[in-house]
Design a protein around this motif. Sequence first.
Motif, PDB file in Angstrom:
ATOM      1  N   MET B   1       0.874  -0.995  -0.009  1.00 38.71           N
ATOM      2  CA  MET B   1      -0.031   0.009   0.045  1.00 38.71           C
ATOM      3  C   MET B   1       0.818   1.038  -0.025  1.00 38.71           C
ATOM      4  O   MET B   1       1.959   1.238   0.710  1.00 38.71           O
ATOM      5  N   SER B   2       0.513   2.394  -1.041  1.00 36.24           N
ATOM      6  CA  SER B   2       1.348   3.556  -0.875  1.00 36.24           C
ATOM      7  C   SER B   2       1.261   4.020   0.409  1.00 36.24           C
ATOM      8  O   SER B   2       0.423   4.100   1.403  1.00 36.24           O
ATOM      9  N   ARG B   3       2.094   5.015   0.886  1.00 37.30           N
ATOM     10  CA  ARG B   3       1.982   5.893   1.851  1.00 37.30           C
ATOM     11  C   ARG B   3       0.663   6.771   1.877  1.00 37.30           C
ATOM     12  O   ARG B   3       0.136   6.851   3.109  1.00 37.30           O
ATOM     13  N   ILE B   4       0.367   7.381   0.935  1.00 38.19           N
ATOM     14  CA  ILE B   4      -0.906   7.987   0.906  1.00 38.19           C
ATOM     15  C   ILE B   4      -1.950   7.143   1.318  1.00 38.19           C
ATOM     16  O   ILE B   4      -2.924   7.605   1.924  1.00 38.19           O
ATOM     17  N   ALA B   5      -2.232   5.942   0.608  1.00 41.30           N
ATOM     18  CA  ALA B   5      -3.283   5.115   0.830  1.00 41.30           C
ATOM     19  C   ALA B   5      -3.334   4.603   2.367  1.00 41.30           C
ATOM     20  O   ALA B   5      -4.345   4.657   2.908  1.00 41.30           O
ATOM     21  N   ALA B   6      -2.115   4.295   2.846  1.00 44.64           N
ATOM     22  CA  ALA B   6      -1.896   3.784   4.103  1.00 44.64           C
ATOM     23  C   ALA B   6      -2.403   5.020   5.162  1.00 44.64           C
ATOM     24  O   ALA B   6      -3.224   4.845   6.096  1.00 44.64           O
ATOM     25  N   ARG B   7      -1.990   6.110   5.054  1.00 44.67           N
ATOM     26  CA  ARG B   7      -2.380   7.386   5.778  1.00 44.67           C
ATOM     27  C   ARG B   7      -3.803   7.621   5.839  1.00 44.67           C
ATOM     28  O   ARG B   7      -4.380   7.523   6.804  1.00 44.67           O
ATOM     29  N   PHE B   8      -4.500   7.615   4.687  1.00 46.28           N
ATOM     30  CA  PHE B   8      -5.729   7.988   4.593  1.00 46.28           C
ATOM     31  C   PHE B   8      -6.620   6.815   5.307  1.00 46.28           C
ATOM     32  O   PHE B   8      -7.597   6.936   5.930  1.00 46.28           O
ATOM     33  N   SER B   9      -6.230   5.615   5.143  1.00 42.05           N
ATOM     34  CA  SER B   9      -6.725   4.333   5.742  1.00 42.05           C
ATOM     35  C   SER B   9      -6.674   4.495   7.193  1.00 42.05           C
ATOM     36  O   SER B   9      -7.781   4.218   8.084  1.00 42.05           O
ATOM     37  N   ALA B  10      -5.582   4.787   7.547  1.00 46.14           N
ATOM     38  CA  ALA B  10      -5.522   4.753   9.112  1.00 46.14           C
ATOM     39  C   ALA B  10      -6.310   6.097   9.730  1.00 46.14           C
ATOM     40  O   ALA B  10      -7.052   5.814  10.710  1.00 46.14           O
ATOM     41  N   LEU B  11      -6.180   6.962   8.990  1.00 50.40           N
ATOM     42  CA  LEU B  11      -7.078   8.154   9.423  1.00 50.40           C
ATOM     43  C   LEU B  11      -8.664   7.694   9.442  1.00 50.40           C
ATOM     44  O   LEU B  11      -9.506   8.427  10.388  1.00 50.40           O
ATOM     45  N   GLN B  12      -9.089   7.176   8.444  1.00 49.83           N
ATOM     46  CA  GLN B  12     -10.522   6.536   8.603  1.00 49.83           C
ATOM     47  C   GLN B  12     -10.668   5.743   9.833  1.00 49.83           C
ATOM     48  O   GLN B  12     -11.944   6.023  10.356  1.00 49.83           O
ATOM     49  N   GLU B  13      -9.715   5.031   9.791  1.00 53.34           N
ATOM     50  CA  GLU B  13      -9.994   3.927  11.222  1.00 53.34           C
ATOM     51  C   GLU B  13     -10.232   5.046  12.485  1.00 53.34           C
ATOM     52  O   GLU B  13     -11.036   4.695  13.322  1.00 53.34           O
ATOM     53  N   ALA B  14      -9.309   5.781  12.526  1.00 49.70           N
ATOM     54  CA  ALA B  14      -9.128   6.824  13.709  1.00 49.70           C
ATOM     55  C   ALA B  14     -10.618   7.806  13.564  1.00 49.70           C
ATOM     56  O   ALA B  14     -10.624   8.582  14.641  1.00 49.70           O
ATOM     57  N   ARG B 169      -9.088   7.221 -13.731  1.00 51.20           N
ATOM     58  CA  ARG B 169      -7.761   6.787 -13.289  1.00 51.20           C
ATOM     59  C   ARG B 169      -7.082   7.724 -12.397  1.00 51.20           C
ATOM     60  O   ARG B 169      -5.947   7.989 -12.246  1.00 51.20           O
ATOM     61  N   ALA B 170      -7.816   8.538 -11.506  1.00 50.47           N
ATOM     62  CA  ALA B 170      -7.194   9.316 -10.425  1.00 50.47           C
ATOM     63  C   ALA B 170      -6.921   8.497  -9.406  1.00 50.47           C
ATOM     64  O   ALA B 170      -7.533   7.333  -9.365  1.00 50.47           O
ATOM     65  N   SER B 171      -5.951   8.889  -8.608  1.00 47.72           N
ATOM     66  CA  SER B 171      -5.385   7.890  -7.704  1.00 47.72           C
ATOM     67  C   SER B 171      -4.707   8.609  -6.362  1.00 47.72           C
ATOM     68  O   SER B 171      -4.668   9.911  -6.598  1.00 47.72           O
ATOM     69  N   GLY B 172      -4.694   8.023  -5.469  1.00 51.45           N
ATOM     70  CA  GLY B 172      -4.189   8.776  -4.129  1.00 51.45           C
ATOM     71  C   GLY B 172      -5.352   9.370  -3.469  1.00 51.45           C
ATOM     72  O   GLY B 172      -5.839   8.805  -2.452  1.00 51.45           O
ATOM     73  N   PHE B 173      -5.778  10.668  -3.690  1.00 49.84           N
ATOM     74  CA  PHE B 173      -6.956  11.201  -3.167  1.00 49.84           C
ATOM     75  C   PHE B 173      -7.331  12.319  -4.417  1.00 49.84           C
ATOM     76  O   PHE B 173      -6.439  12.502  -5.510  1.00 49.84           O
ATOM     77  N   VAL B 174      -8.432  12.759  -4.060  1.00 49.98           N
ATOM     78  CA  VAL B 174      -9.070  14.023  -4.979  1.00 49.98           C
ATOM     79  C   VAL B 174      -8.957  15.152  -4.266  1.00 49.98           C
ATOM     80  O   VAL B 174      -9.226  15.287  -3.055  1.00 49.98           O
ATOM     81  N   TYR B 175      -8.247  16.402  -5.008  1.00 50.91           N
ATOM     82  CA  TYR B 175      -8.439  17.556  -4.352  1.00 50.91           C
ATOM     83  C   TYR B 175      -9.288  18.492  -4.856  1.00 50.91           C
ATOM     84  O   TYR B 175      -9.283  18.738  -6.106  1.00 50.91           O
TER      85      TYR B 175
END
Lengths: 406, 267
Positions: B1-14, B169-175
């Motif tokens: 998992m990319s750092r971006i995905a990992a971070r958002f996933s952790a935040l979502q859990e929190a 094909r957007a990835s990471g997050f949407v701004y």
Amino acid sequence: MSPDTAANSYRTGPDERGHFGLYGGRYVAETLMPLIREVGAAYEEAKNDPAFHEEMGRFHKHYTGRPSPLYFAERLTEHLGGAKIYFKRDELNHTGSHKINNCLGQILLARRMGKTRIIAETGAGQHGVAAATVCARFDLPCTVYMGSVDIDRQAPNVFRMRLLGAEVTAVESGSRTLKDALNEALRDWVANVHDTFYIIGTAAGPAPYPEMVRDFQCIIGDEVRTQIAEAEGRLPDTVVACIGGGSNAIGLFHPFLDDPEVRIVGVEAAGHGLESGAHAASLTGGSPGVLHGNRTYLLQNDDGQIADAHSISAGLDYPGIGPEHAWLKDAGRAEYVSATDAEALEAFQLCARLEGIIPALEPAHALAWVIRTAPDLPRDHILVMNMCGRGDKDVFSVGEALGIDL
Amino acid sequence: MSRIAARFSALQEAGRAAFIPFVSGGDPDFDTSLAILRRLADAGADLIEIGVSFTDPMADGPTVQAGGARALAAGMNMNRILDLVRAFRAEDDEMPIVLMGYFNPIYRYGAERFAVDAKAAGVDGLITVDLPPEEEEELRGPAERAGLDLVRLVAPTTDEDRLPLVLQRASGFVYYVSIAGITGTRSPTMVDVEFAVARLRRFTDLPVAVGFGINTAEQAGAVAGVADGAVVGSVIVREIGAGGPDMLERVSALAGALAGGVAGART
């Protein structure tokens, strides 16, 4: 895109995405994309509407004063002793340059789109004056962005714009010249997309502007074709124009692109000389890059940072170039050469004395190439130069360059 | 998992949103900028956007323009930006880093080589302001091959006909660019942001971060209440520009307050 082999033509560009081969395109922030596409669609519709052309034609004739004459520059021809030189007199247009051709087309489009506010950028002030003029005529509020350096060296045009009712906004960012004025106009546009139309002054920027501005300026070359046929019974051997962003040049060149016997020459501003680094010759001294919504040749460093252009002519002082010229250069259909500040100053004075025409400093660059080249051409060689602006606005900067206190 | 995905996933859990500060890389100089990045991380940044300076930043307001100009004057270029990321990465292997800028410096560097070098330096994603989906092809291939996320910008002017193209094909997050305008000028109304984020969620499962015009901890908190991230740039860049011997302390305090606003939003 090499010339379209099916149609065997250099005149079919751009493609549906606004690309001229590698160049052109729509490199803008997402906020602007929907609007730019809307301008493109509205232009497609207008282009195919006879009423749009009829209205434009009426204003060309009675307001701008078209067609502009094609004038045989007899004394200059005698003086140089070579090619037979004609001037396309677009400096006789209302507002004193070719810029009105484009502004008229764009403001009619803005009206069709129901836009109620106009913005424009300007370098020498010629485009700003033309934009302010059509805004006065059609009663639309107009904001013109102009670099503070240019405001200082083009005071008469600043006053003209204000007389015409435009608001002139000084741009203090970056090099405070034309490219920064363009940045600021784009920023204004992003923030006012709902009611504002951006009249870009040259055949550059995101699609559809390069194509649209070219189309509006093609009246120059179209008239030349008719006029030279009347005067000489044949096509010219050479057509030449100065190039800053390249709108007067593409307007002259485009109708001749598919006539291989016509030599096509664009003259860029070499400033203090190409080797000095202080110039505005994007094609002869630059490299491909992306700026102001399109890919084209740019003056830039190895890191892709845009370099400051230099020219005695504020109208040529731009580090980019219209994308169609970039493509024509790579395709080899047009030649791009340059003339220095000093050569342009010489040409400026010579033209005034020999022909009684004070040219703008911009076409004085094209004239410098003519002066350099015409003596070596045979007397039956027909050369048409676009006299795209008059020099009244430049008398102060020329006086200063010649060390004369006005 | 990319750092971006990992971070958002952790935040979502929190159960909270991301605080995403933006600074111009190398503003006011390389060493100070590195210290600022570390301060932002310590103050509670969840992802950092590093601006790559460009002489002609047409989507930026005067504050971010000035930050970029300071970095250029201090000798920053793309190589030095990657040096900066590498130096930060040496001490922090988890913070997602996104480079935000304009296409020309990448084009000059060479898109293929840039993607490889950026990934190797520790960059996780790219936001290229003037590269809409229609023109993105030449960066997409290299970025995907290198494993970099291409973060998409969506604007208030992006209508529903266009959204599928933008999000494809957007990835990471949407701004989500919350105002039709440039950075650091107007602020959005929360009703509009809420509506826009809800609309976006119908079209994408990616996290949605909101930026442009967020200036206070309260605004950041309000945005964090409806979105997955709040991007704050101009106020931080302005504090850096103000300088002074206590600049780092002030930036820390500001970032801490903004992070607190975001963290308090959904608990």
